[in-house]
Design a protein around this motif. Sequence first.
Motif, PDB file in Angstrom:
ATOM      1  N   GLU A 133       0.845  -1.194   0.000  1.00 51.42           N
ATOM      2  CA  GLU A 133       0.000   0.000   0.000  1.00 51.42           C
ATOM      3  C   GLU A 133       0.878   1.240   0.000  1.00 51.42           C
ATOM      4  N   HIS A 134       0.731   2.041  -1.032  1.00 49.18           N
ATOM      5  CA  HIS A 134       1.448   3.314  -1.135  1.00 49.18           C
ATOM      6  C   HIS A 134       0.421   4.435  -1.067  1.00 49.18           C
ATOM      7  N   ASN A 135       0.421   5.166   0.017  1.00 47.66           N
ATOM      8  CA  ASN A 135      -0.519   6.273   0.214  1.00 47.66           C
ATOM      9  C   ASN A 135      -1.966   5.841  -0.006  1.00 47.66           C
ATOM     10  N   GLY A 136      -2.301   4.668   0.505  1.00 50.08           N
ATOM     11  CA  GLY A 136      -3.670   4.166   0.456  1.00 50.08           C
ATOM     12  C   GLY A 136      -4.058   3.482  -0.833  1.00 50.08           C
ATOM     13  N   SER A 137      -3.111   3.309  -1.763  1.00 51.70           N
ATOM     14  CA  SER A 137      -3.450   2.726  -3.054  1.00 51.70           C
ATOM     15  C   SER A 137      -2.356   1.769  -3.510  1.00 51.70           C
ATOM     16  N   TYR A 138      -2.439   1.366  -4.787  1.00 54.93           N
ATOM     17  CA  TYR A 138      -1.469   0.452  -5.374  1.00 54.93           C
ATOM     18  C   TYR A 138      -0.092   1.092  -5.481  1.00 54.93           C
ATOM     19  N   SER A 139       0.929   0.256  -5.486  1.00 54.28           N
ATOM     20  CA  SER A 139       2.266   0.765  -5.781  1.00 54.28           C
ATOM     21  C   SER A 139       2.302   1.181  -7.250  1.00 54.28           C
ATOM     22  N   ALA A 140       3.111   2.156  -7.571  1.00 55.59           N
ATOM     23  CA  ALA A 140       3.214   2.627  -8.952  1.00 55.59           C
ATOM     24  C   ALA A 140       3.696   1.508  -9.872  1.00 55.59           C
ATOM     25  N   ALA A 141       4.599   0.663  -9.394  1.00 52.09           N
ATOM     26  CA  ALA A 141       5.118  -0.436 -10.222  1.00 52.09           C
ATOM     27  C   ALA A 141       4.003  -1.390 -10.633  1.00 52.09           C
ATOM     28  N   PRO A 158       3.627  -2.217   7.780  1.00 49.12           N
ATOM     29  CA  PRO A 158       4.092  -2.055   9.158  1.00 49.12           C
ATOM     30  C   PRO A 158       2.991  -1.536  10.085  1.00 49.12           C
ATOM     31  N   GLY A 159       1.950  -0.950   9.520  1.00 48.19           N
ATOM     32  CA  GLY A 159       0.894  -0.318  10.306  1.00 48.19           C
ATOM     33  C   GLY A 159      -0.208  -1.261  10.755  1.00 48.19           C
ATOM     34  N   ALA A 160      -1.083  -0.717  11.589  1.00 42.90           N
ATOM     35  CA  ALA A 160      -2.145  -1.487  12.224  1.00 42.90           C
ATOM     36  C   ALA A 160      -3.244  -1.936  11.274  1.00 42.90           C
ATOM     37  N   ARG A 161      -3.340  -1.316  10.095  1.00 48.58           N
ATOM     38  CA  ARG A 161      -4.392  -1.721   9.154  1.00 48.58           C
ATOM     39  C   ARG A 161      -3.891  -2.730   8.115  1.00 48.58           C
ATOM     40  N   GLY A 162      -2.589  -2.923   8.033  1.00 48.68           N
ATOM     41  CA  GLY A 162      -2.041  -3.967   7.181  1.00 48.68           C
ATOM     42  C   GLY A 162      -2.299  -3.802   5.699  1.00 48.68           C
ATOM     43  N   GLY A 163      -2.459  -2.569   5.238  1.00 52.27           N
ATOM     44  CA  GLY A 163      -2.731  -2.356   3.826  1.00 52.27           C
ATOM     45  C   GLY A 163      -4.187  -2.579   3.465  1.00 52.27           C
ATOM     46  N   ALA A 164      -5.071  -2.411   4.427  1.00 53.76           N
ATOM     47  CA  ALA A 164      -6.500  -2.692   4.221  1.00 53.76           C
ATOM     48  C   ALA A 164      -7.123  -1.858   3.110  1.00 53.76           C
ATOM     49  N   SER A 165      -6.672  -0.636   2.915  1.00 51.95           N
ATOM     50  CA  SER A 165      -7.261   0.220   1.875  1.00 51.95           C
ATOM     51  C   SER A 165      -6.970  -0.310   0.481  1.00 51.95           C
ATOM     52  N   VAL A 166      -5.715  -0.646   0.201  1.00 56.13           N
ATOM     53  CA  VAL A 166      -5.384  -1.172  -1.117  1.00 56.13           C
ATOM     54  C   VAL A 166      -6.000  -2.549  -1.315  1.00 56.13           C
ATOM     55  N   LEU A 167      -6.067  -3.337  -0.262  1.00 58.87           N
ATOM     56  CA  LEU A 167      -6.670  -4.666  -0.368  1.00 58.87           C
ATOM     57  C   LEU A 167      -8.148  -4.554  -0.723  1.00 58.87           C
ATOM     58  N   ALA A 168      -8.846  -3.613  -0.113  1.00 62.17           N
ATOM     59  CA  ALA A 168     -10.262  -3.408  -0.435  1.00 62.17           C
ATOM     60  C   ALA A 168     -10.422  -2.993  -1.897  1.00 62.17           C
ATOM     61  N   ALA A 169      -9.566  -2.105  -2.363  1.00 64.20           N
ATOM     62  CA  ALA A 169      -9.632  -1.673  -3.765  1.00 64.20           C
ATOM     63  C   ALA A 169      -9.380  -2.851  -4.702  1.00 64.20           C
ATOM     64  N   ALA A 170      -8.387  -3.649  -4.397  1.00 64.13           N
ATOM     65  CA  ALA A 170      -8.059  -4.805  -5.245  1.00 64.13           C
ATOM     66  C   ALA A 170      -9.179  -5.841  -5.234  1.00 64.13           C
ATOM     67  N   THR A 171      -9.713  -6.112  -4.066  1.00 66.35           N
ATOM     68  CA  THR A 171     -10.781  -7.105  -3.929  1.00 66.35           C
ATOM     69  C   THR A 171     -12.039  -6.662  -4.672  1.00 66.35           C
ATOM     70  N   ASN A 172     -12.355  -5.389  -4.562  1.00 67.30           N
ATOM     71  CA  ASN A 172     -13.554  -4.875  -5.227  1.00 67.30           C
ATOM     72  C   ASN A 172     -13.399  -4.758  -6.739  1.00 67.30           C
ATOM     73  N   SER A 173     -12.194  -4.498  -7.224  1.00 66.73           N
ATOM     74  CA  SER A 173     -12.015  -4.302  -8.664  1.00 66.73           C
ATOM     75  C   SER A 173     -11.687  -5.587  -9.418  1.00 66.73           C
TER      76      SER A 173
END
Length: 177
Positions: free
Chosen positions: A78-86, A114-129
């Motif tokens: 998760e980079h700034n709440g979204s996918y990595s640019a790569a 490293p954070g408490a949400r574990g990349g939850a924002s990007v995971l939600a985006a990936a799962t939904n799309s």
Amino acid sequence: MKLLAFAASNSKKSINKQLVQYAASLVADAQVEVLDLNDYELPLFSIDREAELGQPALAKAFLQKIADSDALMISFAEHNGSYSAAYKNLFDWCSRINGKVFQGKPMVLLSTSPGARGGASVLAAATNSAPFFAGVVKASLAIPSFGSNFDVAQAKVSHAELDQQLRAAVGALTASA
């Protein structure tokens, strides 16, 4: 089962790669191939570049790896709440070649940070799309606080409950194959 696994990150020390390698190792009797996005680095996507370059061989090769697999396992950085640019760049190139990037494959989607949400924002985006790109999501799981919940020396999830959840997610993938 031919399982294609990768971290949606180009970090050489990717914690998501460590996670996806461990998760893939839990798939019994699988032929696992772990890709490195660094092997698929492409120019930044744009309509102008596409007109100039056409369909890059590396994007075609990546899509062929998906085609040759029976199932997918991806762990998203998760980079700034979204996918990595790569990852996003490779995905954009691939989607212009085949809009059904995931080609109907069953998949388990993961994330960690490293954070408490574990990349939850990007995971939600990936799962939904993923379904819009012919991905069949069987399970998804975010592993929070990587440093506290993953034993790097033993290369495994060290938190018992999270490890059990990961094994259940992997089980959902193998039940569908």
